[in-house]
Design an enzyme around this catalytic site. Structure first.
Site, short mmCIF file in Angstrom:
data_model
loop_
_atom_site.label_atom_id
_atom_site.label_comp_id
_atom_site.label_asym_id
_atom_site.label_seq_id
_atom_site.Cartn_x
_atom_site.Cartn_y
_atom_site.Cartn_z
N ASP A 57 0.86 -1.18 0.00
CA ASP A 57 0.00 0.00 0.00
C ASP A 57 0.90 1.23 0.00
O ASP A 57 1.79 1.35 0.85
CB ASP A 57 -0.88 -0.03 1.26
CG ASP A 57 -1.91 1.09 1.30
OD1 ASP A 57 -1.81 2.04 0.49
OD2 ASP A 57 -2.80 1.02 2.17
N THR A 132 -5.06 13.04 -14.64
CA THR A 132 -6.25 12.92 -15.48
C THR A 132 -6.71 14.29 -15.97
O THR A 132 -6.44 15.32 -15.31
CB THR A 132 -7.39 12.27 -14.69
OG1 THR A 132 -8.61 12.33 -15.43
CG2 THR A 132 -7.62 12.98 -13.36
N ASP A 133 -7.44 14.31 -17.09
CA ASP A 133 -8.02 15.57 -17.57
C ASP A 133 -9.20 16.02 -16.71
O ASP A 133 -9.63 17.17 -16.79
CB ASP A 133 -8.45 15.44 -19.03
CG ASP A 133 -9.48 14.35 -19.29
OD1 ASP A 133 -9.85 13.62 -18.35
OD2 ASP A 133 -9.90 14.19 -20.46
N GLU A 134 -9.70 15.13 -15.85
CA GLU A 134 -10.87 15.48 -15.04
C GLU A 134 -10.58 16.58 -14.03
O GLU A 134 -11.51 17.21 -13.51
CB GLU A 134 -11.44 14.23 -14.36
CG GLU A 134 -11.95 13.22 -15.35
CD GLU A 134 -12.79 12.12 -14.72
OE1 GLU A 134 -13.58 12.42 -13.82
OE2 GLU A 134 -12.63 10.96 -15.14
N TYR A 158 -13.36 12.27 -6.79
CA TYR A 158 -12.22 11.67 -7.48
C TYR A 158 -11.32 12.74 -8.09
O TYR A 158 -10.11 12.78 -7.82
CB TYR A 158 -12.70 10.72 -8.57
CG TYR A 158 -11.64 10.44 -9.62
CD1 TYR A 158 -10.42 9.87 -9.25
CD2 TYR A 158 -11.83 10.77 -10.96
CE1 TYR A 158 -9.42 9.62 -10.20
CE2 TYR A 158 -10.85 10.53 -11.91
CZ TYR A 158 -9.65 9.96 -11.53
OH TYR A 158 -8.68 9.73 -12.46
N LYS A 162 -7.38 13.90 -7.19
CA LYS A 162 -6.28 13.90 -8.16
C LYS A 162 -5.68 15.30 -8.31
O LYS A 162 -4.46 15.45 -8.45
CB LYS A 162 -6.76 13.38 -9.51
CG LYS A 162 -7.03 11.89 -9.56
CD LYS A 162 -5.77 11.07 -9.32
CE LYS A 162 -4.80 11.12 -10.48
NZ LYS A 162 -3.63 10.20 -10.26
N ASN A 188 -9.05 6.50 -21.13
CA ASN A 188 -8.35 5.35 -21.73
C ASN A 188 -9.32 4.19 -21.99
O ASN A 188 -10.33 4.05 -21.31
CB ASN A 188 -7.25 4.85 -20.80
CG ASN A 188 -5.97 5.67 -20.86
OD1 ASN A 188 -4.88 5.12 -20.88
ND2 ASN A 188 -6.09 6.98 -20.88
N LEU A 198 -17.05 2.50 -18.87
CA LEU A 198 -18.06 2.44 -19.94
C LEU A 198 -17.80 1.32 -20.95
O LEU A 198 -18.67 0.46 -21.16
CB LEU A 198 -18.13 3.78 -20.67
CG LEU A 198 -19.14 3.81 -21.82
CD1 LEU A 198 -20.57 3.76 -21.30
CD2 LEU A 198 -18.93 5.04 -22.69
N ASN A 257 -20.79 9.45 -25.36
CA ASN A 257 -20.90 8.08 -24.84
C ASN A 257 -21.81 7.23 -25.73
O ASN A 257 -21.53 6.05 -25.97
CB ASN A 257 -21.43 8.10 -23.41
CG ASN A 257 -20.42 8.65 -22.42
OD1 ASN A 257 -19.23 8.74 -22.71
ND2 ASN A 257 -20.89 9.02 -21.24
#
Length: 351
Positions: A57, A132-134, A158, A162, A188, A198, A257
């Site tokens: 961990d 991430t792009d988020e 989330y 990040k 990805n 998805l 989507n």
């Protein structure tokens, strides 16, 4: 190299791709093996002396110190993260612990180790943080794509966790001089993807004859990046990226989507035809998730301009490879979709 999260989707693809090349460094693969970590993905590396797996961990600082001391890595590639937005909405605490506290512990362990190296090894060392792009939030239909200078506006637990880890990495470079690199990737897809996201979810449900649940109206837009292209980009950044810089990694494939699911269904109709009807008949629309970002899009020109990287796969070629892989590897899928996974999916899409 020390790779964290190397039994997860992107991390495992990176490890497999890296070790398939002659003359590359060995890898110390550090993974906690949560629900999304899968040792079966790494089965082909059994007996490979260049691959050392450690179930550790990243929140365990003492264990990290021991790994650095024992293996003396020249670089860290940090994939380990809780990454599923839906799970972060239900249980944000795990995301704070792994993504923020875990990254802090890894940075501290790396800083301590790096500080004790001789001048040449110190100059050569790299800490590459995969983000991430988020973290940039949501775009409107006509907004320009995310660049490396786009302001952070995370909208989920989330993406907020990040974003915090990104800031820590940047701070360790500017405060301590740790030679860091950061990448921000778009969505990805590809082999070994845990079937809660998805594309693998649609594949798994389609073949099982279950409904294909799409949030809201299905018109949320993402930039889709084949995982093999992402791994190649990380290799380029690790080898030639400028210390302290960030690089966006995108596939130049903005699709809704619903468009992606339609394409998957059409590929399945071609490659694994049903007795009656089309896989599109299984599509259903479910209640949208809270705070669902409408559009992500990556401007990856900096990576192409400075390092010569651009994706090799279009969405069409990448999806065809992905669908064929899932058709050819149903044993891996069955192993990944455990009872815990089925319980999660039943609760998540109960409505």
């Amino acid at each position: 190299m020390l790779v964290t999260g190397g039994a997860g989707f992107i991390g495992a693809n990176f490890v497999l791709n890296w070790l398939s090349q002659d003359g590359t460094d060995g890898i110390i693969n550090v993974d906690k093996l949560t629900y999304a970590g899968n040792r079966n993905t790494l089965a082909s590396l059994g007996g490979n002396a260049r691959h050392i797996f450690s179930q550790t961990d990243i929140c365990d600082r003492a264990a990290l110190d021991k790994l650095f001391a024992a293996h003396q890595p020249r670089a860290v590639v940090h994939f380990a993260a809780e990454s599923h937005v839906d799970r972060s909405i239900h249980d944000p605490a795990e995301f704070i612990q792994t993504n923020i506290v875990g990254t802090f512990n890894l940075l501290e362990a790396a800083r301590t180790y790096w500080g004790g190296l001789d001048a040449a090894a110190k100059a050569a060392f790299r800490f590459l943080h995969v983000s991430t792009d988020e973290v940039f939030g949501s775009l409107g239909p006509g907004d320009p794509q995310f660049s490396e200078t786009t302001a952070y506006r995370p909208n989920s637990p989330y993406s907020a966790s990040k974003a915090a880890s990104d800031h820590l990495v940047r701070a360790y470079h500017h405060t301590y001089g740790l030679p860091v690199l950061t990448t921000h990737c778009s969505n990805n897809y590809g082999p070994y993807h845990f079937p809660e996201k998805l594309i693998p979810l649609m594949m798994t449900n389609a073949l099982a004859g279950r409904s294909l649940p799409i949030y809201g109206d299905g018109l949320n837009v993402r930039d889709w990046l084949y995982v093999g292209d992402h791994c190649a980009a990380i290799c380029a950044v690790l080898a030639r990226g400028r210390v302290g810089e960030t690089y966006n990694v995108g596939g130049w494939n903005e699709k809704t989507n619903l468009d992606v699911v339609h394409t998957l269904c059409d590929l399945l109709d071609e490659l694994r035809r049903k007795a009656i009807g089309s896989y599109r008949d299984q599509i259903t629309f479910v209640k949208d998730r809270p705070g669902h970002d409408r559009r992500y899009a990556i401007d990856a020109h900096k990576l192409e301009r400075e390092l010569g990287w651009k994706p090799a796969e279009t969405l069409e070629t990448g999806l065809r490879k992905t669908v064929q892989w899932y058709l050819d590897n149903q044993a891996w899928v069955r192993n990944a979709t455990s009872g815990d996974y089925r319980n999660w999916m039943a609760n998540q899409y109960a409505e």
